[in-house]
Design a protein around this motif. Structure first.
Motif: not given
Length: 100
Positions: A18-43
């Motif tokens: 599930k972490w692979n799918a959730l991580t992929l779902s919360n990324l975009t083509a435009e790069a975002a900071g690690f902590m921004v992504l960390r907040e989006k992928v809860r848990g």
């Protein structure tokens, strides 16, 4: 078909975590900071997210910068679209099952 082909096995292995799918779902083509992504992928723990990102980068689905920003590659964008289609299919199945 007697057995799944290797490509199907690789795809299923990637998506059954599930972490692979959730991580992929919360990324975009435009790069975002690690902590921004960390907040989006809860848990997810920080270490697990780093591990997932490294694996996705190895599969050429994610790209990273020296400043720990992450974004989807063209292949990652395509897989994200496929995930959205799979989700839509699942939602239709659930709706149809409820209508019976």
């Amino acid at each position: 078909m007697r057995d799944l082909n290797i490509g199907t096995k690789v795809g299923l292995e990637l998506l059954t975590d599930k972490w692979n799918a959730l991580t992929l779902s919360n990324l975009t083509a435009e790069a975002a900071g690690f902590m921004v992504l960390r907040e989006k992928v809860r848990g997810i723990s920080t270490l697990k997210l780093l591990t997932v990102l490294a694996k996705l980068e190895q599969l050429d689905l994610v790209t990273s910068t020296e400043t720990y920003e992450y974004g989807l590659t063209a292949t990652g964008v395509k897989l994200q679209q496929d995930l959205a289609n799979l989700e839509a299919w699942g939602n239709r199945v659930i709706t149809e099952m409820g209508a019976e």
